[in-house]
Design a protein around this motif. Structure first.
Motif, short mmCIF file in Angstrom:
data_model
loop_
_atom_site.label_atom_id
_atom_site.label_comp_id
_atom_site.label_asym_id
_atom_site.label_seq_id
_atom_site.Cartn_x
_atom_site.Cartn_y
_atom_site.Cartn_z
N SER A 33 0.83 -1.20 0.00
CA SER A 33 0.00 0.00 0.00
C SER A 33 0.87 1.25 0.00
O SER A 33 2.02 1.24 0.45
N ALA A 34 0.28 2.35 -0.47
CA ALA A 34 1.02 3.61 -0.57
C ALA A 34 1.36 4.18 0.80
O ALA A 34 2.32 4.95 0.93
N ASP A 35 0.58 3.80 1.82
CA ASP A 35 0.84 4.34 3.15
C ASP A 35 1.58 3.35 4.04
O ASP A 35 1.50 3.41 5.27
N ALA A 36 2.28 2.42 3.41
CA ALA A 36 3.03 1.44 4.18
C ALA A 36 4.08 2.14 5.03
O ALA A 36 4.65 3.16 4.62
N PRO A 37 4.39 1.65 6.20
CA PRO A 37 5.41 2.26 7.05
C PRO A 37 6.74 2.38 6.34
O PRO A 37 7.07 1.58 5.45
#
Length: 1959
Positions: A1595-1599
């Motif tokens: 995902s684009a908001d992965a850590p």
């Protein structure tokens, strides 16, 4: 009242406790300890009659001084306030002041200050104290005398546990033994005439108390006198005379100075006991038994006749008082005189000195008469046997009701006798009876029946253990001596069967069983009883005579059956006769006339010399009774049932004249009593009897009916007649019949018949369809208040259960029937008896106690014999157990639970009333009830605790915790609120309850405490205690007391430990001695100010540790308990830190604890037993003591080691350095030989799996009904005591196999084998568990000192050496099983701890390398072990998983192996091969584990599995390093084989697809990929399996950390695969397109934004990815391909980003302000670094010692800039420009940098920008060179590891070189492009610059004149670039770059050459 300064044995141990230990030896105290305690008291024992001195000035001065030294060497400090009490005690009792002080302290220590001592005024307090201490002092005075009784008794018996003690101590006490009896008699006479002090007479109550105490001491003096002359001191003539004088002077104790104070019941009772013992003393002094046994034919052979005058004096004493009370003495003296006469009458020449004796016996003939006077002994006998003298009646009363011979009487009267019902007392009277039977013919006594009754009472009335040895002595010896001693049997046999009862009753009394069980509630059967029963059986089976009553018709007439012989005294039979019982009287047998009636028609008694079985005859009598009761016709007496012409006449009972006896209920009852006495608990004898009876059935003249049928018929008839008629039921007959059925149940041949009878009968146990009504007999009993039948029914039900339990082995087919009957019986007992019994009417309260006890005991045994699995009852008795549990726990009702709880709750008040009312027998029975109820309640709670759902409060717990009075039918309802828990706890310290009840009480409180702690929410037990502090103090006193019962002390410690663990509120009382409430703390501080020191469990444990050496030798059990408490307390250190810190600062405490931990255990004893022995009256294996001692020592040592590990790990260090424990432990680890010895001890185990498997095989083969686990019936783990019964109960094995123990049974030998095997298993488990505990403790200890120990080179060296030895032990193990799995796991932990201690320090020496390689070789064997396969641990198929530890060991080996292989000359080829082999097998194991783990995580993503995955991947990474010489193909092929990579990619895709990316779940997997992508084949396989597709799902908001790891993997894949295949063109491009937005965000950073660590990390990794991509595309991708398009698109953001970086490097102050320094990163420190306000330079920011965080940021930014410059350089075709002499048009298509030297932050980077970057790189390179040459400065506050300056130096060098290359190639490209242009303008787009957006658009679209551009490049630009290159050249040279490698020099030359050509 202050405590003494040192412990004193004189205070700790009372005389009463010593007497208790000697009377009932236990394991709590060793014989050496008792001897030592007695030696401390020699002065008092030597003067036992006056042990306490008189008050004197010397003793008073000692007390006044304030410090008194006692006889044991201890010193007591005496506070001023104590002296007042000492003076008062000394004055009250008239004793020495020092003795008064010891008495006071001993009382306070052992008894505590009673609650009633509460006066505020000092006078009142003293009075209360004196009142409280008086019973204690009196008991001590008596105990000093009573101590001699067990010593004298044990002295003569080598088998007595006290024998060794007596042998040692008695010679020290009695210097001249012969004087001791004289002293006793003198003191006795003095006490009888002693007057009381006048001031006491004013207080009648006190005077009476003193007088009775004086009388008790007189009684004790006589008891000691009896035992002293029994065997220790020979009773010679003068001593005998002295005893006779004392007895006659005191008139058998009746002469008392204070007689008027002894008129009450208690005084009269003591006087009666004194009279009784005087009678025994007189008889004992004559030693009749020995005299009659020894055939003395010489008058000089008697002890008394050594001085004939003594004999005359004794005779005169005897004849001086002919009071009938002395008649037994007269009779005894008569028998003695008869012996004297027998030895003199045949002497031809009697010595003159003996003539006075002869004249006494045979007075000379008077000259005035010719009549010879009778011998005196005949006259004496005639007098003694007169009807009015009542000699035999007096002896009968003495034996039947005196406490001397009757324990029940002693209990009921609370007799002051110390040793009631001793065998010696009975032996004395037996000598008198034997002597009497030899003196006179019993038949000619005035009333022979009185002598017979006395004989039967002496031998048959009393406890079995008292009468059985006496009976056996008679049968073994007396019976065989002569006819006189058999006369009693011959007299009764002569008239059998005409008179049945005499011989039947006599034989029952001689069977050695004592009183019938129904009379005393006890059945004692032992070896002596079995032998006696065997004698009785054989005697009655082979009777030598048969007596009949011959009628006139049988004696005369033509059909006469008997013919008189010529001698006139005998008859012969004229026909053969079949007699009752089935025996045949042959023709012409001879019979002797016994009696002849004067009436001719009444017949005569004829005794026939005929051998027959009396048992068969008794069976016929029973048949006759049944026939009579069922209404059959009877044949008239004298008329034979056969015709006279028959050859054989069959006689019936009526024919021989015993018809009336056969119809007598009394006769039948006596016969049944005899049968049950002989067969009860005696299987062998019972089998013979039954066989004999069955053989007689066919020969009998009566109808054939066996014993069971007859008994059941009698029982049915008796029950029926009692229910149908108004007359009283024949209770004795009913009870006897029921008891016979109970006795027959253990017999296999008869038990089935009993079961079948009970199945069909409803009169006893109700109907199987449910109880319709209560049986009439039980209803009648409830109306009368006597419950004999009810008790018998309960005994029958108990026998049914016991038989069902035992018959599981032999009658499995009938088990269902038995269980059906049992269930009906239990339901009947519960509904008809248990629920209502507490409300019944009782004429004897003891009956209620017996009923309740029998029921609760039955319930408890059912529960304890039903196995538990997951909290559910299993096995044959599961249904019964579930019924009980349901009625008390899960579906409990008040009617079921109240009878149980009410007895427990009201017990203290009830006991108080019973004792006050002197109902001592009832009190004893109630104590037995308490024992049973406590056990049942604890068992029920344990069942609940074993259930999975145990957090619900049950009714039983509610009532136990209820503070309301509980309904009870006790004597009186309590007048106050009762706390049941408080009452139960109080039983623990109530000494009147004996040993069992206190032990069961504390175990119940422990179980209840555990149960309350598990409730939700948990409940505190403190709220249910009236005074928790007092309760804790009393429990602590028990734990501390050296002479309390060992089992009780251990159970108290168990409770204390549980309370500390689960009850925070209660634990403070044990550790601090007070509550944790502020008020209690304040009160405690006030108390301490007054000088009173609290005794706490903590202080007791400290005392125990200080004296550990003595306990180690003699009582390791207590030592282990105390150390366990300390261990648990330390685990709760934070809860009690104040108190525990005091202990921590005590160096002596740690010194003792370390000494304990260092103590050598020695070799473990064997556990395979060879024999059984008797220890303290109990049967044990011959190895029990050795194994138990070793196991407790090992446990104590293990707990000590664990405490040390907890101290090191958990407790905060003391101020000023490490704790004492840590220092001493490290010192121990430095000693190689000591450490080796300890660890070899720690890893050893004595476990023998073959013992367990062999027993299991035997049980499965021979005894399948016995489940071994069903013998493990302990309710709590703490119930286990090391030794014979550690795991499985031996007594239960015996109980269940008793039916097979008969020597005739074919499995008897196998049963013994199973019992011995169970012994061995218990012993082996004891050793194994204690050794495992020691192994665990060493593992914990070594783990706790790792960080400290590894700093010491000597310890590291020792650790590696030991690791080799221990790994060898582990790899060589061949024993398997669950236990060995535990051992294997703990051994591996020790090995790991050693390796962690030896963790990477200095390089290994040659010797250490050898040890390491050997250890690595052993590791390979451990990994490939078939005994402990690691795969089983991976799969959770073992209860002690060990793979994690094994993986950590493998990690160490791999990591250390890499180091050694990298540069150690001592590593030989063989060593490398051994290491590679070990790593290889380990790596294959890891791959297997990873494959399974990946599959598991797909469905179970738990934290534990994630931690495990981390470990696996870390080990995988370490084992795949190239330094280990392990070809990647070896492990990669395994990965392919298992599909590991595919499975991992599937898992990664699954994790990415889940909601919310969790770094801790994904990072380990990404780390795994980082490892395998380093190898090209693995990288290609990873790409093939779709790793890029999986990563595209991120995902684009992965850590950030996940994103960075993914980028690193992609970069590694690019580096490994390159341009091969379609990876870059397809997979990589797709990935970049998916994540393009996030990539663009990383390079959109400006100098106005802060820089976090995660942002910089992304920049660095992305720049590296694009660099690698550019390098891969440069190998042949066309310009119009997707990768090239992406790279061209990347150029503009890269140039813009470089412009921002250049600004940041150029302005270090601004850069420093942008950096985020938080979390674990250290902020700048003033003083040793630069403050935030200081002007920064790049050199400042690069100082890793002062600015570690900033330097790390600069380093990563340098790498980012270097990667970007290299990427742009590659994209622009730098390599082509550098490699060609002349550039073609295709080489000039990509010119990225604008050719001017201006630097504009708002524009992309230009040549000037790159030049500045190169210049900044030179600056940083110069700074790092300077920093490298300077001494490093350490920042003590730094929490993160520092960066190596050389890394920054390398990065700066790469940055400079890349910038120079880019500048040079771009300059040449522009020069070449400018030259090739013909005319016109050049559009920037043609130079390769794409359009941009924003405020740059206008400027970038302007055109630049080629001529202008060319002019700009001439002169200044090229010159500046060349100047930059010269500087870089110099800087590189300073950094250590050689001239040939100096790229700046090469590029400068290249640029100058090309510039001159183009310009």
């Amino acid at each position: 009242m202050a405590s003494s300064s040192t412990r004193s044995d004189l205070i700790d141990a009372t005389f009463h406790s010593l007497y208790t230990q000697l009377s009932n030896p236990s394991e709590s105290t060793s014989s050496e300890q008792i001897v030592q305690s007695l030696q401390f008291r020699l002065s008092k024992l030597k003067n036992c009659t006056e042990p306490y001195g008189k008050p004197n000035e010397a003793s008073r001065a000692k007390v006044e001084k304030g410090s008194v030294k006692l006889d044991d060497g201890s010193t007591i400090n005496v506070e001023d306030e104590d002296k007042t009490y000492v003076w008062a005690i000394s004055e009250r009792f008239g004793i020495d002041e020092v003795d008064a002080l010891v008495t006071l302290r001993s009382f306070l220590y052992n008894e505590g200050l009673p609650d009633r001592v509460m006066g505020e005024e000092k006078d009142t307090l003293i009075a209360d104290l004196l009142e409280a201490i008086t019973p204690f002092h009196f008991e001590e005075r008596l105990s000093i005398l009573r101590l001699f009784i067990p010593l004298f008794r044990g002295y003569e018996n080598p088998l007595d546990p006290v024998h060794e003690i007596a042998q040692k101590i008695l010679p020290d006490i009695l210097d001249v033994p012969s004087k001791f009896p004289h002293t006793l008699t003198e003191q006795y006479l003095r006490r009888g005439t002693q007057e009381l002090p006048p001031k006491l007479l004013s207080n009648p109550r006190s005077a009476s108390r003193i007088a009775k105490q004086n009388l008790r001491e007189q009684l004790s003096l006589l008891e000691v006198l009896f035992w002293s002359i029994w065997s220790y001191v020979p009773c010679d003539g003068p001593l005998t005379l002295a005893i006779f004088d004392a007895g006659y002077k005191s008139d058998l104790g009746a002469v008392q100075k204070n007689a008027t104070l002894l008129l009450d019941e208690e005084g009269s009772r003591i006087l009666h006991d004194i009279e009784s013992i005087w009678i025994l003393l007189f008889i004992e002094t004559l030693n009749l038994e020995k005299v009659t046994d020894d055939e003395i034919h010489d008058i000089g052979g008697f002890t008394l006749t050594t001085d004939p005058k003594v004999v005359v004096d004794i005779h005169n004493r005897v004849m001086s008082n002919l009071d009938p009370r002395y008649s037994p003495v007269i009779l005894a003296w008569a028998t003695m005189l008869q012996r004297f006469f027998s030895s003199m009458k045949d002497l031809a020449d009697l010595p003159p000195k003996y003539k006075p004796i002869l004249h006494i016996i045979q007075p000379p003939v008077n000259s005035h008469t010719t009549k010879i006077p009778d011998r005196i002994f005949k006259s004496m006998i005639d007098y003694a046997t007169r009807h009015d003298v009542l000699c035999f009646e007096r002896l009968q009363a003495l034996v039947s009701s005196s406490p001397l011979f009757n324990t029940a009487a002693a209990w009921s009267s609370n007799s002051a006798l110390a040793d009631p019902n001793a065998i010696a007392y009975r032996s004395v009277l037996k000598g008198l009876l034997i002597a009497t039977s030899e003196l006179v013919q019993l038949e000619y006594l005035p009333n022979p029946s009185l002598f017979l009754e006395l004989w039967m009472t002496l031998f048959g009335n009393g406890e079995g253990q008292s009468v059985a040895p006496l009976c056996r002595q008679y049968w073994d010896f007396d019976y065989k001596v002569n006819a006189s001693r058999r006369a009693i049997l011959d007299m009764t046999r002569a008239y059998f069967p005409v008179y049945i009862n005499p011989i039947v009753r006599l034989l029952r009394s001689m069977a050695g069983s004592g009183s019938l069980p129904v009379e005393i509630g006890v059945d004692a059967a032992d070896e002596d009883g079995a032998v006696c029963s065997s004698y009785v059986f054989h005697y009655l089976r082979e009777l030598q005579s048969f007596t009949v009553i011959a009628s006139a018709a049988q004696l005369s007439g033509p059909e006469a059956l008997f013919q008189k012989r010529s001698d006139g005294r005998s008859y012969t039979n004229t026909k053969s006769m079949r007699l009752p019982g089935g025996s045949m009287l042959p023709l012409h047998s001879v019979g002797t006339i016994l009696t002849q009636s004067s009436a001719p028609d009444e017949g005569i008694a004829i005794s026939w010399e005929h051998t027959h079985s009396g048992w068969s005859l008794l069976l016929d009598i029973l048949r006759g009774y049944v026939k009579h009761r069922t209404g059959a016709l009877r044949v008239a007496h004298g008329v034979p049932v056969n015709r006279p012409s028959s050859k054989v006449i069959n006689f019936t009972l009526a024919d021989i004249g015993i018809q009336s006896a056969a119809e007598s209920e009394e006769t039948v009852t006596n016969i049944l009593d005899l049968i049950r006495t002989v067969v009860q608990n005696k299987v062998d004898i019972a089998a013979q009897l039954i066989e004999s009876l069955e053989d007689s059935i066919g020969e009998s003249t009566a109808q054939g009916a066996d014993l069971v049928e007859l008994t059941t018929s009698i029982l049915e008839d008796s029950l029926r007649q009692s229910s149908q008629s108004r007359r009283a039921p024949p209770i004795r007959l009913i009870v006897s019949a029921i008891s016979v059925l109970s006795s027959l149940l253990p017999l296999p041949s008869f038990s089935s018949r009993v079961w079948l009878y009970l199945r069909t009968s409803t009169v006893l146990l109700g109907s199987s369809r449910g109880s319709t009504s209560t049986p009439a007999n039980l209803v009648m009993e409830r109306a009368s208040g006597t419950y004999t039948i009810t008790l018998s029914v309960l005994d029958l039900v108990r026998a049914l259960f016991d038989e069902a339990l035992a018959s599981l082995l032999v009658s499995e087919s009938s088990l269902s029937i038995k269980l059906e009957i049992l269930r009906r019986a239990v339901v009947f007992v519960h509904t008809e008896i248990w629920i209502g019994h507490s409300g019944w009417k009782y004429s004897q309260l003891g009956d209620r106690f017996d009923i309740s006890r029998k029921v609760s005991s039955l319930y408890a045994d059912i529960l304890r014999n039903a196995s538990i699995s997951s909290g559910v009852s299993t096995g044959p008795f599961a249904e019964l157990a579930n019924f009980i549990v349901d009625n008390f726990i899960y579906h409990g009702t008040s009617s079921s639970v109240n009878p149980l709880v009410s007895s427990l709750a009201n017990g203290r008040e009830l006991l108080f009333r019973l004792f006050r009312e002197r109902r001592y027998s009832d009190a004893r029975r109630f104590v037995q009830l308490l024992e049973s109820h406590l056990l049942l309640t604890r068992t029920l709670l344990s069942r609940k605790l074993a259930a999975p759902a145990n957090a619900r409060l049950t009714l039983l717990e509610q009532l136990l915790c209820s503070s309301s009075p509980i309904a009870s039918s006790s004597i009186s309802r309590p007048r106050f609120t009762i706390e049941p828990i408080d009452t139960i706890a109080s039983y623990t310290w109530d000494r009147a309850l004996g040993r069992t009840a206190p032990l069961e009480a504390i175990k119940l409180v422990t179980a209840l405490c555990d149960s309350l702690a598990r409730l939700q929410p948990p409940q505190s037990i403190v709220s249910h205690l009236a005074d928790a502090e007092t309760t804790a103090a009393k429990l602590i006193r028990i734990a501390r007391h050296p002479y309390d019962d060992l089992a009780l002390r251990d159970a108290v410690w168990d409770f204390i430990n549980l309370a500390v663990e689960t009850q925070p509120a209660f634990s403070s009382f044990f550790i601090t001695g007070r509550s944790a409430t502020p008020r209690s703390i304040a009160d405690n501080e006030e108390t301490e100010k007054k000088g009173t020191k609290r005794v706490t469990a903590l202080s007791v444990a400290r005392e125990t540790i200080e004296g550990w050496k003595n306990l180690w030798e003699f009582n390791p059990h207590v030592l282990a308990s105390a150390v366990r408490f300390l261990d648990i307390a330390w685990q709760h250190f934070s809860d009690h830190s104040d108190s525990l810190n005091v202990v921590r600062k005590d160096g002596n405490f740690w010194k003792s604890l370390i000494a304990l931990a260092n103590e050598e255990l020695g070799p473990a004893p064997d556990c395979v037993i060879g024999d059984e022995i008797q220890i303290d009256g109990e049967i044990h294996s011959n190895l029990h003591d050795a194994v138990a001692t070793y196991s407790y020592r090992a446990t104590a040592k293990a707990k000590a080691l664990h405490l040390l590990s907890v101290e090191i790990q958990e407790a905060a260090p003391l101020e000023g350095g490490d704790s004492p424990s840590s220092v001493v432990i490290l010192e121990l680890l430095r000693k190689e030989d000591v450490l080796t010895e300890h660890l070899m001890e720690a890893v050893s185990t004595s476990f023998k799996p073959d013992l367990h498997s062999s027993l299991m095989d035997d049980l499965d083969t021979f005894f399948p009904a016995i489940a071994l686990e069903s013998l493990n019936l302990r309710d709590l783990p703490s119930d286990r005591g090391f030794g014979d019964d550690y795991l499985y109960f031996i007594r239960d094995v015996r109980r269940r196999t008793r039916t097979l123990l008969s020597s005739e049974h074919h499995l008897a030998a196998k049963v013994e084998q199973v019992i011995y095997a169970t012994y061995s298993i218990n012993l082996n488990w004891s050793l194994a568990d204690s050794q495992i505990a020691l192994t665990k403790s060493w593992s914990d200890l070594l783990s706790s000192v790792i960080s400290t120990a590894r700093k010491d080179s000597k310890i590291r060296e020792n650790a590696l050496t030991l690791a080799k030895s221990i790994s060898n032990i582990i790899s060589s193990e061949t024993r398997a099983g669950i236990v060995m799995q535990n051992v294997h796991s703990e051994r591996l932990k020790i090995l790991l701890a050693l390796l962690q201690i030896a963790w990477f320090g200095k390089p290994l020496s040659k010797t250490e390398i050898v040890h390491f390689v050997e250890m690595a070789g052993h590791l390979a064997e451990i990994i490939t072990s078939e005994i402990f396969p690691p795969n089983a641990s991976f799969a959770r198929d073992c209860k002690a998983p060990f793979h994690r530890t094994l993986l950590q060991i493998l990690f160490y080996v791999a990591k250390r192996g890499r180091e050694l292989n990298s540069g150690n000359d001592h590593m030989k080829t063989d060593d490398r091969m051994t290491l590679a082999k070990s790593v290889h097998v380990g790596l294959l194991l890891v791959i297997d584990g990873l494959c399974g783990l990946f599959d598991i995580i797909k469905v179970d993503d738990s934290d534990m599995l994630q931690h495990e995955l981390n470990l696996f991947i870390s080990v995988f990474h370490e084992c795949t390093r190239m330094e280990l010489d392990l070809p990647p193909s070896l492990w990669f092929s395994k990965c392919l084989e298992l599909g590991l990579i595919r499975i991992s990619v599937e898992l990664l895709a699954l994790l990415f697809a889940r909601n919310g990316v969790q770094p801790d779940r994904i990072l380990p997997l990404l780390s795994f990929y980082m490892t395998i992508v380093e190898y090209p084949s693995a990288a290609e396989r990873l790409a093939t399996e779709g790793i890029m597709a999986a990563c595209s799902r991120l995902s684009a908001d992965a850590p950030s950390e996940v994103w960075c790891s993914v980028i690193s993997i992609v970069s590694s894949l690019i580096a490994s695969i390159g341009s091969r295949g379609t990876f870059v063109e397809l997979d990589l491009c797709a990935f970049i397109e998916v994540h393009g937005e996030r990539i663009g965000q990383a390079f959109a950073w400006t100098v106005d934004e802060t820089l976090s660590s995660s942002i910089v990390d992304e920049m660095q990794r992305l720049s590296e990815m694009f660099r690698l991509m550019a390098e891969a595309c440069s190998a042949g991708f066309r310009r119009d391909t997707t990768p090239m398009n992406i790279l061209r698109a990347f150029c503009e953001p890269a140039l813009t980003f470089l412009q921002q970086l250049n600004y940041a490097f150029t302005h270090p102050n601004h850069l420093a302000s942008l950096l985020e320094i938080s979390g674990t990163l250290d902020p700048p420190k003033t003083g040793d670094g630069l403050s935030p306000s200081t002007t920064h330079s790049l050199a400042d920011l690069l100082d890793v010692s002062k600015r570690p965080v900033e330097s790390r940021y600069i380093y990563r930014l340098l790498l980012t800039a270097s990667n970007l410059v290299a990427t742009l350089s590659t994209i622009s075709g730098s390599q082509g420009i550098l490699s060609r002499e002349e550039l073609e048009r295709k080489d000039l298509t990509i010119t990225l940098l604008v050719p001017h030297i201006k630097v504009n932050l708002s524009e992309p980077a230009s040549l000037g920008t790159i030049s500045e970057l190169a210049s900044r790189a030179c600056d940083m390179l110069e700074a790092t060179v300077r920093l490298s040459n300077s001494a490093p400065t350490t920042n003590a506050n730094r929490t993160t590891p520092s960066l190596d300056t050389n890394k920054i130096k390398s990065a700066a060098q790469h940055m400079a070189e890349a910038s120079l290359i880019f500048i040079a190639t771009q300059t040449v490209a522009w020069l070449s492009k400018s030259l090739s242009e013909h005319s016109g303008n050049m559009d920037v787009e043609e130079l390769g610059m794409q359009e941009s957006t924003g405020h740059h658009d206008g400027r970038l679209r302007q055109t630049i004149s080629a001529d202008r551009a060319r002019r700009n490049m001439t002169g200044e630009l090229v010159g500046e670039i060349v100047s930059l290159m010269r500087r870089c050249q110099a800087t590189l040279e300073k950094s250590g770059v050689t001239k040939s490698e100096n790229i700046a020099l090469l590029l400068k030359t290249f640029l100058e050459d090309r510039a001159s050509a183009y310009l």
